[in-house]
Design an enzyme around this catalytic site. Structure first.
Site, PDB file in Angstrom:
ATOM      1  N   ASP A 364       1.021  -1.251  -0.036  1.00 50.85           N
ATOM      2  CA  ASP A 364      -0.047   0.051  -0.076  1.00 50.85           C
ATOM      3  C   ASP A 364       0.882   1.374  -0.075  1.00 50.85           C
ATOM      4  OD1 ASP A 364      -2.112   1.730   1.193  1.00 50.85           O
ATOM      5  OD2 ASP A 364      -3.336  -0.054   0.742  1.00 50.85           O
ATOM      6  N   ASP A 365       0.320   2.315   0.415  1.00 51.00           N
ATOM      7  CA  ASP A 365       0.975   3.797   0.656  1.00 51.00           C
ATOM      8  C   ASP A 365       2.347   3.613   1.194  1.00 51.00           C
ATOM      9  OD1 ASP A 365       1.306   6.202   0.423  1.00 51.00           O
ATOM     10  OD2 ASP A 365      -0.422   6.916   1.620  1.00 51.00           O
ATOM     11  N   ARG A 441      -6.364  15.977   3.360  1.00 52.56           N
ATOM     12  CA  ARG A 441      -5.262  14.740   3.894  1.00 52.56           C
ATOM     13  C   ARG A 441      -3.792  15.695   3.487  1.00 52.56           C
ATOM     14  NH1 ARG A 441      -3.507   8.912   2.277  1.00 52.56           N
ATOM     15  NH2 ARG A 441      -3.124   8.234   4.421  1.00 52.56           N
ATOM     16  N   ASP A 476      -6.272   4.806  -5.453  1.00 51.91           N
ATOM     17  CA  ASP A 476      -6.730   5.532  -4.359  1.00 51.91           C
ATOM     18  C   ASP A 476      -7.076   7.004  -4.670  1.00 51.91           C
ATOM     19  OD1 ASP A 476      -7.696   5.989  -1.837  1.00 51.91           O
ATOM     20  OD2 ASP A 476      -5.874   5.155  -0.674  1.00 51.91           O
ATOM     21  N   MET A 477      -7.723   7.733  -3.978  1.00 50.72           N
ATOM     22  CA  MET A 477      -7.992   9.052  -4.031  1.00 50.72           C
ATOM     23  C   MET A 477      -8.431   9.551  -2.621  1.00 50.72           C
ATOM     24  SD  MET A 477     -10.152  11.674  -4.803  1.00 50.72           S
ATOM     25  CE  MET A 477     -10.451  12.924  -6.038  1.00 50.72           C
ATOM     26  N   CYS A 524     -10.651   2.787  -5.136  1.00 49.14           N
ATOM     27  CA  CYS A 524     -10.573   3.060  -3.689  1.00 49.14           C
ATOM     28  C   CYS A 524     -10.784   4.434  -3.599  1.00 49.14           C
ATOM     29  CB  CYS A 524      -9.166   2.646  -3.047  1.00 49.14           C
ATOM     30  SG  CYS A 524      -9.088   3.025  -1.277  1.00 49.14           S
ATOM     31  N   GLY A 526     -10.301   6.985  -0.350  1.00 46.49           N
ATOM     32  CA  GLY A 526     -10.388   7.093   1.304  1.00 46.49           C
ATOM     33  C   GLY A 526     -11.264   6.231   1.646  1.00 46.49           C
ATOM     34  N   GLY A 527     -11.298   4.917   1.283  1.00 52.40           N
ATOM     35  CA  GLY A 527     -12.347   3.786   1.635  1.00 52.40           C
ATOM     36  C   GLY A 527     -13.256   3.883   0.323  1.00 52.40           C
ATOM     37  N   ASP A 546     -12.735   2.425   4.644  1.00 55.27           N
ATOM     38  CA  ASP A 546     -11.573   2.378   5.607  1.00 55.27           C
ATOM     39  C   ASP A 546     -11.822   1.707   6.861  1.00 55.27           C
ATOM     40  OD1 ASP A 546      -9.787   3.060   3.668  1.00 55.27           O
ATOM     41  OD2 ASP A 546      -9.342   5.023   4.768  1.00 55.27           O
TER      42      ASP A 546
HETATM   43  C1  DGJ Z   1      -6.859   5.367   1.972  1.00 60.37           C
HETATM   44  C2  DGJ Z   1      -7.297   3.914   1.798  1.00 60.37           C
HETATM   45  O1  DGJ Z   1      -8.782   3.589   2.028  1.00 60.37           O
HETATM   46  C3  DGJ Z   1      -6.523   2.913   2.702  1.00 60.37           C
HETATM   47  O2  DGJ Z   1      -7.040   1.717   2.316  1.00 60.37           O
HETATM   48  C4  DGJ Z   1      -5.005   3.203   2.225  1.00 60.37           C
HETATM   49  O3  DGJ Z   1      -4.775   2.864   1.093  1.00 60.37           O
HETATM   50  C5  DGJ Z   1      -4.732   4.623   2.776  1.00 60.37           C
HETATM   51  N1  DGJ Z   1      -5.572   5.304   1.686  1.00 60.37           N
HETATM   52  C6  DGJ Z   1      -3.268   4.898   2.380  1.00 60.37           C
HETATM   53  O4  DGJ Z   1      -2.962   6.315   2.049  1.00 60.37           O
END
Ligand code: DGJ
Length: 728
Positions: A364-365, A441, A476-477, A524, A526-527, A546
């Site tokens: 992930d990140d 964020r 993601d975003m 994705c 932010g969830g 999330d």
């Molecule tokens: C938000 C995502 O929903 C999480 O699962 C994770 O990937 C974080 N961002 C990482 O910054």
């Protein structure tokens, strides 16, 4: 399936009929949408004297023909309809007012598609057809083409509108919606999916009152707060009986859903692009397309309506190799490490996961640039080799050598001010000159309305994918979009720039799909902030929230299931105490709840007890055996967590009724409590079923009519049981 006869246009699906008619004055009036019904329903149009109601000029004062009362197919501002309209157009002088009259109608084989926007597609055997009805303004300002895609076997009709400037000067569109539906009888309630970050898609059902009920998003994304899916249901409609209309938009940006109960007790629904701060200038000859909207109807209750949407999304929206096939059980390192990892730590997590049966490791990140916290490095899509102790490929190869697949996280639409990319291209981020942009964020949003911005990010990311070899990508975003001032746009119109942003984002996804056709891509935001059919046209699965708390997920997944199949939901087992809520739930329940469409883990399995690790091993075996029924079976909401005080249950049943899986979660332990009964559905009433976990033989009819008393298995709150039923 579609007939055009004497200006009467009728669409039939397997179980529904939709009808419209061209009036004597050329207006397209809506007659009917409901249970399959033969015949001409224009007798339902009532021409009462409407007193002082204004009427179009050529009607010579015919006061029985009021556009403000008559049901219309696609109304517009200017034809004397004062209700909520789907279309507002201004001429070169800023005068708003058009009057659309019928020009032609044609039927084509197959399902239309829309340039640059996602739309449903037809498969062989779907018998899809397209209807195009053309309307023209009486003063020759615009021509409007209404497209209808008919997928008869799933009882779905899709729609969009295309506006063409047929004048010789520049005009503007100030509002364009995808769908209007006028219902003249019935008292409806609306069911919509509201929420917030970490609590997405909470079902809310409420009675409509006179005037307008409006839902939507102005956040640049379809949003955590409001989902573009909704239902209109009769007051008496339940899961298993009653009328239900469903609507959804294939769009991932600003949208508006409006429902008006007008003074004549009629219901009008309009859904489409948000018109807030929207003004699209159209030069002579140019056209503009609305996004696609989807509608379905049943008189068999909300369960059947959800089933229509589930089949449709699975078969006519989702694409690619993971549309039907089993998705690998994954482990994601986010909640296990957050930004704090090394290559060796990742490999250790992957190793334990592999031992227990996990098939895909997702990094992930935090793997790129100097990304050790969320203040920096977005935009710098090159590997942080120092942190990983070498190239990403080395880590990926080590994991692949264990027999696992390797996946990666990206957030391509964002940029950190502290990044090389931003320092080189500050104008690539949205910002209003002279003002400091709002941070979300700690990051800014890239201007995806500009192709060169999309190109620059795509090239960087493709380089990493190509060099590493990647099987899965999580896109993601992590913020909503506040300012939408584009350094390049000639016309700074927030609504239009945000629409072009969405088109740029779809272009990015399209390029990914084309270049990496075998890759498993998960959405994705932010969830679950962009959980919509637009995104699902590019990715078969979306990280649902999330919030990984198994108890909270009951509500989130229940709400999501109204408009989306379980196969689209990404869900993971995470550590306890849960990182979002602090709640402790048994590993068995975390597994049972995460076992929906896309199953995975998001914790360091090295830190579990031996007993819990054994349970994980069993869960993975169960998922590998049962994935098909979970992903492709029929899903039943057996109880509503918002109303159920003790035990929540749901069921997956094979389409041929040969087997089913029942899951029950105790949400509250009580002393000397009542016995909740679960009534199963979708079973063969004439067959006996063997319930493996409880070792019982019970007939399908008994399980559906008398129900199953919840077995006394709960030793603590949030305990659960999965029961496999096999037809004998
Ligand atoms: C938000 C995502 O929903 C999480 O699962 C994770 O990937 C974080 N961002 C990482 O910054």
């Amino acid at each position: 399936m579609i007939t055009i006869k004497d200006k009467l246009i009728t669409i039939n699906t397997d179980n529904t009929t939709y009808q419209m008619k061209v009036s004597d004055y050329g207006h397209l009036l809506h007659l009917y949408y409901g249970v399959k019904t033969a015949g001409d329903m224009s007798y339902t149009l009532c021409y009462y004297d409407r007193g002082y109601a204004p009427v179009p000029n050529d009607l010579e004062g015919d006061r029985t023909y009021s556009m403000d009362v008559l049901p219309q197919e696609y109304s517009c501002f200017g034809n004397s309809d004062f209700r909520t309209v789907p279309l507002i157009v201004k001429d070169e002088n800023g005068a708003s007012g058009i009057d659309l009259r019928f020009e032609s109608a044609e039927v084509r084989d197959g399902k239309y598609s829309i340039d640059k926007l996602p739309s449903a597609y037809a498969n062989e055997g779907d018998d899809a057809k397209t209807l195009i009805v053309t309307l023209k303004d009486v003063a020759d300002l615009v021509r409007v083409k209404l497209y209808y895609g008919v997928l008869p076997h799933v009882d779905v009709i899709t729609r969009y509108a295309c506006v063409e400037n047929i004048s010789d000067h520049t005009i503007s569109i100030n509002k364009i919606s995808s769908l209007q539906l006028d219902l003249r009888w019935g008292k409806y309630e609306v069911l919509h999916l509201r929420g917030r970050y970490g609590t997405e898609r909470m079902k809310e059902r409420k009675r409509l009152v006179h005037g307008n009920t409006v839902f939507g998003s102005r956040r640049g994304i379809s949003s955590h707060q409001e989902n573009p899916f909704m239902m209109l249901v009769d007051e008496s409609t339940s899961e298993t009986a009653g009328e239900a209309y469903g609507f959804s938009l294939l769009y991932s940006g600003n949208f508006t859903n409006e429902i008006e109960i007008d003074p004549s007790e009629q219901t009008r629904l309009v859904t489409g692009l948000s018109d807030e701060l929207f003004e699209k200038h159209l030069r002579a000859g140019e056209t503009f397309d609305s996004p696609e909207a989807v509608m379905s109807y049943t008189d068999q209750g909300m369960e059947q309506l959800s089933y229509n949407f589930h089949r449709f999304v699975r078969k006519n929206i989702c694409k690619g190799p993971y549309k039907e096939s089993r998705r690998p059980v994954l482990i994601n390192n986010w909640e296990a490490t957050y930004f704090d990892f090394t290559g060796d730590k990742l490999v250790a997590i992957a190793k334990k996961a592999k031992e227990l049966g996990v098939e895909l490791f997702v990094l992930d990140d935090g793997w790129f640039g100097k990304r050790d916290n969320d203040w920096c490095a977005l935009g710098d899509w090159y590997v942080n080799e120092e942190k990983l102790g070498g190239p990403l490929k080395r880590v990926a190869d080590e994991i692949r050598a264990m027999g696992m697949k390797f996946g990666l996280w990206i957030e391509p639409e964002m940029v950190s001010e502290d990044s090389d990319f931003y320092r080189a291209h500050p104008d690539y981020a949205f910002a209003i000159p002279g003002r400091k942009p709002v941070r979300g964020r700690s990051q800014l949003v890239l201007d995806y309305s500009r192709k060169e911005v999309v190109d620059a990010v795509f090239d960087q990311i493709a380089r990493v994918i190509d060099a590493t070899g990647i099987d899965y990508l999580k896109i993601d975003m992590n913020r909503s979009i506040h300012e939408a001032y584009s350094a390049e746009a000639k016309d700074q119109n927030r609504g239009v720039i945000l629409h072009e942003y969405v088109l740029g984002m779809y272009d990015f996804l399209d390029r990914l799909n084309k270049r990496y056709p075998d890759m498993f891509i998960e959405g994705c935001c932010g969830g679950g902030g962009r959980f919509d059919m637009g995104m699902l046209s590019f990715v078969p699965q979306i990280w649902c929230s999330d919030n990984t708390d198994a108890n909270e997920r009951l509500w989130i997944q229940h709400g999501t299931s109204f408009g989306y199949p379980m196969s689209t939901i990404g869900a993971h087992v995470s550590a306890v105490p849960n990182h979002q809520t602090g709640r402790i739930t048994p590993i068995r329940t975390r597994g049972a709840v995460a076992m929906c469409g896309g199953f995975g883990y998001e914790l360091d399995l090295n830190l579990l007890s031996d007993e819990d690790r054994e349970e994980v091993k069993k869960q993975i075996e169960v998922y590998k055996k049962d994935w098909k029924i979970i992903q492709q079976g029929r899903y039943f909401r057996l109880s509503d967590p918002t109303e159920e005080p003790f035990a929540v249950a749901w069921e997956y049943a094979a389409e041929d009724k040969s087997s089913a899986i029942l899951t029950i979660v105790y949400i509250k332990s009580v002393c000397n409590g009542p016995v909740p009964f679960i009534h199963l559905r979708g079973l063969d009433p004439d067959a006996d079923y063997y319930l493996e976990e409880t070792d019982q033989h019970i007939s399908g009819a008994a399980l559906m009519n008398a129900g199953l008393p919840v077995p006394p298995f709960a030793k603590r709150e949030h305990d659960s049981i999965m029961i496999h039923l096999v037809r004998q």
